[in-house]
Design an enzyme around this catalytic site. Structure first.
Site, short mmCIF file in Angstrom:
data_model
loop_
_atom_site.label_atom_id
_atom_site.label_comp_id
_atom_site.label_asym_id
_atom_site.label_seq_id
_atom_site.Cartn_x
_atom_site.Cartn_y
_atom_site.Cartn_z
N HIS A 50 5.05 -48.55 94.77
CA HIS A 50 4.48 -49.74 95.21
C HIS A 50 4.42 -50.73 94.02
O HIS A 50 4.25 -50.24 92.70
CB HIS A 50 3.35 -49.41 95.89
CG HIS A 50 1.94 -49.05 94.93
ND1 HIS A 50 1.17 -48.31 95.71
CD2 HIS A 50 1.97 -49.07 93.50
CE1 HIS A 50 0.33 -47.93 94.51
NE2 HIS A 50 0.46 -48.38 93.61
N ASP A 87 -4.72 -57.58 93.39
CA ASP A 87 -5.15 -56.70 94.69
C ASP A 87 -6.71 -56.46 94.33
O ASP A 87 -7.16 -56.48 93.32
CB ASP A 87 -4.67 -55.38 94.95
CG ASP A 87 -4.09 -54.72 93.79
OD1 ASP A 87 -4.67 -54.93 92.83
OD2 ASP A 87 -2.91 -54.00 93.84
N GLU A 126 2.66 -51.36 99.71
CA GLU A 126 3.20 -49.77 100.03
C GLU A 126 4.48 -49.72 100.37
O GLU A 126 5.11 -50.69 101.06
CB GLU A 126 2.35 -49.19 100.65
CG GLU A 126 0.80 -49.02 100.21
CD GLU A 126 0.79 -48.06 99.03
OE1 GLU A 126 1.47 -47.69 98.25
OE2 GLU A 126 -0.48 -47.88 98.75
N ASN A 129 4.96 -43.83 93.94
CA ASN A 129 5.69 -44.32 95.26
C ASN A 129 6.33 -45.73 95.19
O ASN A 129 6.82 -45.81 96.20
CB ASN A 129 4.89 -43.99 96.43
CG ASN A 129 3.99 -44.93 96.71
OD1 ASN A 129 3.66 -46.12 95.52
ND2 ASN A 129 2.86 -45.34 97.68
P1 PGA Z 1 -1.63 -46.81 87.33
O1 PGA Z 1 -1.17 -47.34 88.65
O2 PGA Z 1 -1.61 -48.16 86.23
O3 PGA Z 1 -3.11 -46.36 87.36
O4 PGA Z 1 -0.68 -45.64 87.04
C1 PGA Z 1 -0.21 -48.21 88.58
C2 PGA Z 1 0.21 -48.96 90.20
O5 PGA Z 1 -0.52 -48.17 91.13
O6 PGA Z 1 0.34 -49.67 90.34
#
Ligand code: PGA
Length: 241
Positions: free
Chosen positions: A138, A67, A143, A136
């Site tokens: 994702h 992304d 999302e 959450n």
């Molecule tokens: P993080 O993010 O590695 O900063 O915890 C993971 C994600 O949101 O996929």
């Protein structure tokens, strides 16, 4: 699904880097799907060390990232472009012409999503996709929602994601509200998936994803339908499993 329990962050990073290194050694022209965020930086550090020792060679590797924030240029320090250069690409012998990211500055969403899907297709699909997981649930910026988004799409980031990611920005107001993200179909088409998670804040999302119902409200739950998923997570992230 294989689950490796790691002692701590370093151990998670080392175990995940072992898997990525094995992929590179077994297929020097592999296409790696890469992730950003706080979780994978240790993995990238380990990969740089292995490169410096002469154990892995990135010269023929291609990469596609999950992304990119919409509205950020590649030299904006908060962009995922910048992140990848800083944490991996600038330190290994990868040909940057073979590293692909969505173009955060492209205003035409349909054009950009189509272009990115085409790139993934034209380089032969993804051999190994590295994934983090959001609190959450994702994956990428897919999302929680009503449906599993299939291909690359422009997503309105969940309020929770904006709040969590504010730690990388000087204020929550600076966090972009939208991002281009590879879709669930792109991710599920990868030959192998490596999911990494660290810390108690991921425990519920990880448990729901691995053992809960397969629903778009828990996007990572779709991984239960993939036939080659390896999870590497520390004891806290696995504390509910
Ligand atoms: P993080 O993010 O590695 O900063 O915890 C993971 C994600 O949101 O996929």
């Amino acid at each position: 699904m294989i689950i490796h329990k790691a002692k701590d962050y370093e151990d998670m990073s080392r175990k995940a880097a072992n898997i990525i290194s094995a992929q590179i050694i077994m297929k020097p022209k592999a296409v790696l799907g890469l992730a950003t965020g706080a979780t994978p930086t240790g993995v990238y550090r380990q990969l740089i060390e292995r490169y410096q020792k002469g154990d892995v060679d990135f010269s023929q590797i291609a990469t596609v990232n999950l992304d990119e924030y919409k509205g950020l240029s590649s030299n904006n320090k908060q962009s995922y472009h910048y992140f990848m250069n800083r944490y991996l690409f600038d330190h290994v012998n990868i040909n940057k012409g073979n590293t692909y990211m969505p173009n955060g500055l492209e205003e035409d969403e349909a054009f950009e999503c189509n272009r990115y899907n085409e790139i993934i297709h034209s380089i032969g699909g993804i051999d190994l996709q590295l994934l983090g997981i959001g609190e959450n649930g994702h994956i990428g910026f897919n999302e929680p929602g009503e449906v599993f988004e299939k291909g690359t799409h422009c997503v309105a980031l969940a309020e929770h994601t904006i709040k969590v990611n504010a730690k990388f920005f000087s204020s929550v107001k600076e966090v972009p509200t939208h991002a281009y993200s590879m879709g669930i179909k792109n991710i599920m088409s990868a030959n192998k998936i490596l999911l990494i998670a660290f810390g108690v804040s991921k425990a519920k999302a990880l448990y729901d994803s691995l053992f809960g119902p397969i629903v778009p409200n828990a996007p990572a739950s779709i991984l239960q339908l993939h036939n080659d998923v390896t999870v590497v997570a520390d004891e806290e992230a696995l504390s509910l499993v």
